[in-house]
Design a protein around this motif. Sequence first.
Motif, PDB file in Angstrom:
ATOM      1  N   ALA A   6     -44.255  15.834 -45.667  1.00  0.00           N
ATOM      2  CA  ALA A   6     -45.246  14.886 -46.174  1.00  0.00           C
ATOM      3  C   ALA A   6     -46.653  15.270 -45.716  1.00  0.00           C
ATOM      4  CB  ALA A   6     -44.901  13.470 -45.707  1.00  0.00           C
ATOM      5  N   VAL A   7     -46.768  15.734 -44.484  1.00  0.00           N
ATOM      6  CA  VAL A   7     -48.077  16.144 -43.981  1.00  0.00           C
ATOM      7  C   VAL A   7     -48.524  17.442 -44.636  1.00  0.00           C
ATOM      8  CG1 VAL A   7     -49.391  16.783 -41.930  1.00  0.00           C
ATOM      9  CG2 VAL A   7     -47.682  14.965 -41.780  1.00  0.00           C
ATOM     10  N   MET A   8     -47.619  18.396 -44.774  1.00  0.00           N
ATOM     11  CA  MET A   8     -47.987  19.684 -45.371  1.00  0.00           C
ATOM     12  C   MET A   8     -48.418  19.540 -46.828  1.00  0.00           C
ATOM     13  SD  MET A   8     -45.194  22.366 -43.823  1.00  0.00           S
ATOM     14  CE  MET A   8     -45.355  23.001 -42.151  1.00  0.00           C
ATOM     15  N   ARG A   9     -47.859  18.548 -47.530  1.00  0.00           N
ATOM     16  CA  ARG A   9     -48.227  18.320 -48.924  1.00  0.00           C
ATOM     17  C   ARG A   9     -49.439  17.407 -49.061  1.00  0.00           C
ATOM     18  NH1 ARG A   9     -41.892  17.141 -50.115  1.00  0.00           N
ATOM     19  NH2 ARG A   9     -41.202  19.320 -50.374  1.00  0.00           N
ATOM     20  N   SER A  10     -49.920  16.903 -47.954  1.00  0.00           N
ATOM     21  CA  SER A  10     -51.028  15.950 -47.966  1.00  0.00           C
ATOM     22  C   SER A  10     -52.375  16.659 -48.097  1.00  0.00           C
ATOM     23  CB  SER A  10     -51.019  15.135 -46.672  1.00  0.00           C
ATOM     24  OG  SER A  10     -52.191  14.363 -46.530  1.00  0.00           O
ATOM     25  N   PRO A  11     -53.355  16.020 -48.711  1.00  0.00           N
ATOM     26  CA  PRO A  11     -54.718  16.568 -48.691  1.00  0.00           C
ATOM     27  C   PRO A  11     -55.265  16.735 -47.271  1.00  0.00           C
ATOM     28  CG  PRO A  11     -54.529  14.827 -50.343  1.00  0.00           C
ATOM     29  CD  PRO A  11     -53.253  14.806 -49.548  1.00  0.00           C
ATOM     30  N   ASP A  12     -54.644  16.076 -46.298  1.00  0.00           N
ATOM     31  CA  ASP A  12     -55.112  16.155 -44.906  1.00  0.00           C
ATOM     32  C   ASP A  12     -54.533  17.335 -44.131  1.00  0.00           C
ATOM     33  OD1 ASP A  12     -56.678  13.826 -45.074  1.00  0.00           O
ATOM     34  OD2 ASP A  12     -54.930  12.552 -44.688  1.00  0.00           O
ATOM     35  N   TRP A  13     -53.630  18.112 -44.750  1.00  0.00           N
ATOM     36  CA  TRP A  13     -52.929  19.170 -44.017  1.00  0.00           C
ATOM     37  C   TRP A  13     -53.897  20.148 -43.352  1.00  0.00           C
ATOM     38  CZ3 TRP A  13     -49.404  21.039 -41.194  1.00  0.00           C
ATOM     39  CH2 TRP A  13     -49.119  22.404 -41.128  1.00  0.00           C
ATOM     40  N   ARG A  20     -49.647  10.827 -48.652  1.00  0.00           N
ATOM     41  CA  ARG A  20     -49.810  11.114 -50.075  1.00  0.00           C
ATOM     42  C   ARG A  20     -51.253  10.905 -50.527  1.00  0.00           C
ATOM     43  NH1 ARG A  20     -44.901   8.260 -50.441  1.00  0.00           N
ATOM     44  NH2 ARG A  20     -46.051   6.371 -51.051  1.00  0.00           N
ATOM     45  N   ALA A  21     -51.896   9.873 -50.018  1.00  0.00           N
ATOM     46  CA  ALA A  21     -53.250   9.525 -50.446  1.00  0.00           C
ATOM     47  C   ALA A  21     -54.325  10.335 -49.736  1.00  0.00           C
ATOM     48  CB  ALA A  21     -53.493   8.037 -50.215  1.00  0.00           C
ATOM     49  N   GLY A  22     -53.944  11.088 -48.707  1.00  0.00           N
ATOM     50  CA  GLY A  22     -54.953  11.814 -47.938  1.00  0.00           C
ATOM     51  C   GLY A  22     -55.774  10.901 -47.056  1.00  0.00           C
ATOM     52  N   THR A  23     -55.149   9.823 -46.580  1.00  0.00           N
ATOM     53  CA  THR A  23     -55.851   8.855 -45.735  1.00  0.00           C
ATOM     54  C   THR A  23     -55.160   8.672 -44.386  1.00  0.00           C
ATOM     55  OG1 THR A  23     -54.625   7.023 -46.770  1.00  0.00           O
ATOM     56  CG2 THR A  23     -56.777   7.606 -47.719  1.00  0.00           C
ATOM     57  N   LEU A  24     -54.578   9.747 -43.875  1.00  0.00           N
ATOM     58  CA  LEU A  24     -53.957   9.661 -42.557  1.00  0.00           C
ATOM     59  C   LEU A  24     -54.995   9.243 -41.518  1.00  0.00           C
ATOM     60  CD1 LEU A  24     -51.685  12.843 -42.423  1.00  0.00           C
ATOM     61  CD2 LEU A  24     -50.907  10.459 -42.426  1.00  0.00           C
ATOM     62  N   PRO A  25     -54.605   8.392 -40.572  1.00  0.00           N
ATOM     63  CA  PRO A  25     -55.535   8.076 -39.487  1.00  0.00           C
ATOM     64  C   PRO A  25     -55.767   9.308 -38.615  1.00  0.00           C
ATOM     65  CG  PRO A  25     -53.369   7.183 -39.026  1.00  0.00           C
ATOM     66  CD  PRO A  25     -53.311   7.717 -40.432  1.00  0.00           C
ATOM     67  N   ALA A  26     -56.750   9.222 -37.748  1.00  0.00           N
ATOM     68  CA  ALA A  26     -57.025  10.349 -36.860  1.00  0.00           C
ATOM     69  C   ALA A  26     -55.839  10.630 -35.942  1.00  0.00           C
ATOM     70  CB  ALA A  26     -58.275  10.068 -36.037  1.00  0.00           C
ATOM     71  N   VAL A  27     -55.134   9.581 -35.522  1.00  0.00           N
ATOM     72  CA  VAL A  27     -53.998   9.739 -34.610  1.00  0.00           C
ATOM     73  C   VAL A  27     -52.819   8.935 -35.149  1.00  0.00           C
ATOM     74  CG1 VAL A  27     -53.125   9.470 -32.266  1.00  0.00           C
ATOM     75  CG2 VAL A  27     -55.544  10.008 -32.641  1.00  0.00           C
ATOM     76  N   SER A  28     -51.677   9.589 -35.313  1.00  0.00           N
ATOM     77  CA  SER A  28     -50.443   8.933 -35.753  1.00  0.00           C
ATOM     78  C   SER A  28     -49.336   9.231 -34.757  1.00  0.00           C
ATOM     79  CB  SER A  28     -50.007   9.429 -37.137  1.00  0.00           C
ATOM     80  OG  SER A  28     -50.995   9.217 -38.114  1.00  0.00           O
ATOM     81  N   TRP A  29     -48.689   8.196 -34.274  1.00  0.00           N
ATOM     82  CA  TRP A  29     -47.424   8.362 -33.550  1.00  0.00           C
ATOM     83  C   TRP A  29     -46.302   7.955 -34.501  1.00  0.00           C
ATOM     84  CZ3 TRP A  29     -51.617   6.185 -30.836  1.00  0.00           C
ATOM     85  CH2 TRP A  29     -52.009   6.837 -29.660  1.00  0.00           C
ATOM     86  N   VAL A  30     -45.250   8.759 -34.599  1.00  0.00           N
ATOM     87  CA  VAL A  30     -44.144   8.477 -35.512  1.00  0.00           C
ATOM     88  C   VAL A  30     -42.857   8.437 -34.698  1.00  0.00           C
ATOM     89  CG1 VAL A  30     -42.998   9.130 -37.644  1.00  0.00           C
ATOM     90  CG2 VAL A  30     -45.400   9.731 -37.307  1.00  0.00           C
TER      91      VAL A  30
END
Length: 380
Positions: free
Chosen positions: A328-335, A291-301
């Motif tokens: 959540a990713v598609m709606r993120s500023p990081d998409w 949501r904040a657009g602060t995803l790390p470079a690498v995420s394991w979920v």
Amino acid sequence: MLKPSVKVALALLLTLSLLALAIGPVSGAPSRAATGIHKIRHVVVIFQENRSFDSYFGTYPGADGIPMQHGVPTVCVPDPRTHACVKPYPDHADRQRGGPHNNVNSIADTNGGKMNGFIAQAERARGRCRNLTNPACMAAGTTDVMGYHTGSDIPNYWAYAHDFVLQDHMFESVHSWSFPSHLYLVSAWSADCSKVNDPMSCTSAVDPRNRTARDPTPFAWTDLTYLLNAHHVSWRWYLDHGAKGRFGGKKTFSKPGVPPIWNVLPGFTDVRQDHQMANIQAQRAFFAAARAGTLPAVSWVLPDNVDSEHPPALVSTGQSYVTRIINAVMRSPDWNSTAIFLAWDDWGGFYDHVVPPTVDALGYGIRVPALVISPYAGKD
């Protein structure tokens, strides 16, 4: 969109992607000069459970799916109980039993390239023990390893395949069960180490020793986070409802939390030595970062049992869980700078018709579904 088939394991694909992140700049949005893979500043890995490629995409148009003629499968697997040869069939049920999926079962299912041991293995394991998530076990009842889902059963997954990239020659890295497959996910190896903190004591193992309360860090070789940390590449290991203390039987299956056999990263000595344990977080932190657009470079979920699609978990529940993550990713500023890798960790005993290529004593294993979802995936 189906891309040309490539014989590859997930560990190799992710290693190459993470190396590209480590080599390139990692802060902020991609520059206008960024080209190719360097447009991707965020990699999200979603690792679901226990489905073969044919069980999910065996009839997907254009894929290397179940061999058919005039809509009828031309392959079958012998049933030693009835002496019939059973063809793959549509199974629209939301809950399956699957089959045993340990190293010995993979070898028997593959049967020297005949791909005809699935029913025999399932019937031998049926009702054998109460722990339904033990790879040697299977629930009592009718064997369903020859069943396959269609697009109406898993519409979101088929929509992702249509809109992005479906990989139809993705093989499990190791011909065994979830635990060694998760070790491969983060380190491209499955091994046992005879000496604590001594990677030179580690040797390949198809079913290695897991971590326990007395031995919390048995994995002495280097995992991928060592490389990421060394190059100042941010990463997080997100756990659905946090970590579960133990992986129990039927009574504990529905309790929230990711079990130790999937939550392998805390067992690597380098994660603790590099003071990176704080990067292992509950999944709510992932949604907040998206949501904040602060995803790390690498995420394991990683899912918990209920969300995992691991039999007897509901397929629809797992699909909804994955959809929430992708949304959540598609709606993120990081998409616009993200690539999502969605894969299943092993075949779960379900039928697949493609013979896995042999690369070494550990793998490859039986084919699994895999998708790449990104603004840059599916574009010609």
